[in-house]
Design an enzyme around this catalytic site. Structure first.
Site, short mmCIF file in Angstrom:
data_model
loop_
_atom_site.label_atom_id
_atom_site.label_comp_id
_atom_site.label_asym_id
_atom_site.label_seq_id
_atom_site.Cartn_x
_atom_site.Cartn_y
_atom_site.Cartn_z
N ARG A 91 0.73 -1.10 -0.11
CA ARG A 91 -0.04 0.11 -0.08
C ARG A 91 0.94 1.22 -0.07
NH1 ARG A 91 -3.45 -3.43 2.95
NH2 ARG A 91 -5.69 -3.37 2.22
N SER A 122 -9.24 5.70 -0.59
CA SER A 122 -8.00 5.64 -1.17
C SER A 122 -6.92 5.26 -0.43
CB SER A 122 -7.61 7.20 -1.59
OG SER A 122 -8.94 7.54 -2.33
N ASP A 154 -11.89 -4.66 6.44
CA ASP A 154 -11.38 -5.42 7.28
C ASP A 154 -12.41 -6.43 8.09
OD1 ASP A 154 -8.79 -4.50 6.31
OD2 ASP A 154 -8.96 -2.77 7.68
N ARG A 157 -14.13 -8.96 6.12
CA ARG A 157 -13.48 -10.15 5.89
C ARG A 157 -13.00 -10.82 7.06
NH1 ARG A 157 -8.62 -6.74 2.52
NH2 ARG A 157 -9.26 -7.44 0.60
N HIS A 183 -5.32 0.18 8.73
CA HIS A 183 -6.11 -0.54 7.57
C HIS A 183 -4.88 -0.90 6.54
CE1 HIS A 183 -8.90 -1.32 4.53
NE2 HIS A 183 -8.46 -0.59 3.56
#
Length: 336
Positions: A91, A122, A154, A157, A183
């Site tokens: 990221r 974003s 998150d 998931r 994140h």
């Protein structure tokens, strides 16, 4: 309730298109403004406009003050804009490109809809939310209750992967699992010990299985990047998660729903109880947030962590402060 205008910035992208469709389907939305730097966004808007829901839909590019038109009067702004991850990319590799994009869009919000709720998707969220905050601060319009980093993927998931791990893959919707921290990778801290309903004790007694599950939740994005073999990253699940949080906020802020609590990466610098729990003075951290008419109505504590979760928290704290500083410095550094 009065009309509700939602702006999606980056609406032509892999996340932006399905996210725009989901927002269009919300019966509370009366005005949907789709913005992107690529002209195809007008086609996305035309496509969405055929859906039989109340919202009128328009697409805007940078031409003819498009950002101004998209943002003026917006009650809620969702930002999935930016480049996606490619295989082998972290990221943070995305940072310089997406940081500049978020900076410019945040300036637009400061100029044209400073009172709007802002949802940032974003990546890297750990840094892009501080970037937006710094831009809004510089403009004198920063309201910490109205700026959110979307970490709902998150949460989604955690429910899905936990259900799979315990051999009940169809039971994912039954589980609510708070996720705190950040994140990205090890900054993501799923509090499986606080799952409701409780996950079976057999999961916690099998250390290897527990570690594998947490690693899968933390690095679930890599699973998608690899499976798409260079053709993209998590877009559909991210659009779903982004909309899920937007829907929760719309319900609590505009429709009077009570008791809506959802984890989000928010400004915690003035929350001394949270700082004490974390054990560090951090400006941003994902905690369970009670949502309402002002946005953030209350920050909920992390609560009781298991000994393993305390270890994971230390790993999170090893990385998160640097990501926050990176975002702040991107705005505050002197221009060459």
């Amino acid at each position: 309730m009065p009309g509700l205008k939602v702006a999606v910035l980056g609406a032509a992208g892999g996340i932006g298109q399905p996210l725009s469709l989901l927002v269009k389907m919300n019966p509370a939305v009366t005005d949907l403004a789709l913005f992107d730097v690529v002209p195809v966004v007008r086609g996305v808007a035309a496509d969405c406009s055929h859906v039989d829901s109340p919202a009128t839909t328009a697409g805007y590019t940078k031409d003819d003050e498009g950002l101004k038109q998209a943002l003026t009067g917006a009650d809620l702004v969702i930002i999935p804009a930016g480049v996606p991850r490619k295989p082998g990319m972290t990221r943070d590799d995305l940072f310089n490109i997406n940081a500049g994009i978020v900076r410019d869009l945040a300036q637009g919000i400061a100029d044209f809809c400073p009172k709007a709720f802002v949802l940032i998707i974003s990546n890297p969220v750990n840094s892009t939310v501080p970037i937006a905050a710094e831009v809004l601060k510089a403009a004198g319009v920063f309201d910490p209750k109205r700026l959110f980093g979307v970490t709902t993927l998150d949460v989604v998931r955690s429910s899905t992967m936990s259900a799979q791990a315990i051999g009940k893959p169809n039971s994912a919707p039954e589980y609510t699992i708070p996720v705190v921290g950040g994140h990205s990778g090890v900054t993501i801290l799923p509090l499986l010990s606080q799952a409701k309903p409780a996950l079976p004790e057999s999961l916690f007694s099998d250390t290897e299985k527990l570690k594998a599950l947490i690693h899968r939740i933390q690095f679930g994005g890599d699973e998608v990047v690899e499976a798409k073999a260079g053709a993209g990253s998590a877009t559909l699940s991210m659009a779903y998660a982004g909309y899920k949080f937007a829907e929760q906020l719309i319900g609590a802020a505009f429709q009077g729903k009570k008791g809506v609590v959802a984890p989000s990466y928010v400004y915690v610098a003035e929350a001394k109880d949270i700082q004490q729990e974390i054990g560090q003075d951090l400006a941003f951290f994902s905690v369970p947030v009670e949502l309402g008419p002002n946005g953030v109505e209350k920050l909920h504590p992390l609560g009781q962590l298991s000994s393993y979760e305390k270890e994971l928290l230390q790993a999170c704290l090893g990385e998160l402060p640097g990501s926050i500083t990176k975002g702040v410095n991107f705005i505050q550094q002197p221009k060459l």
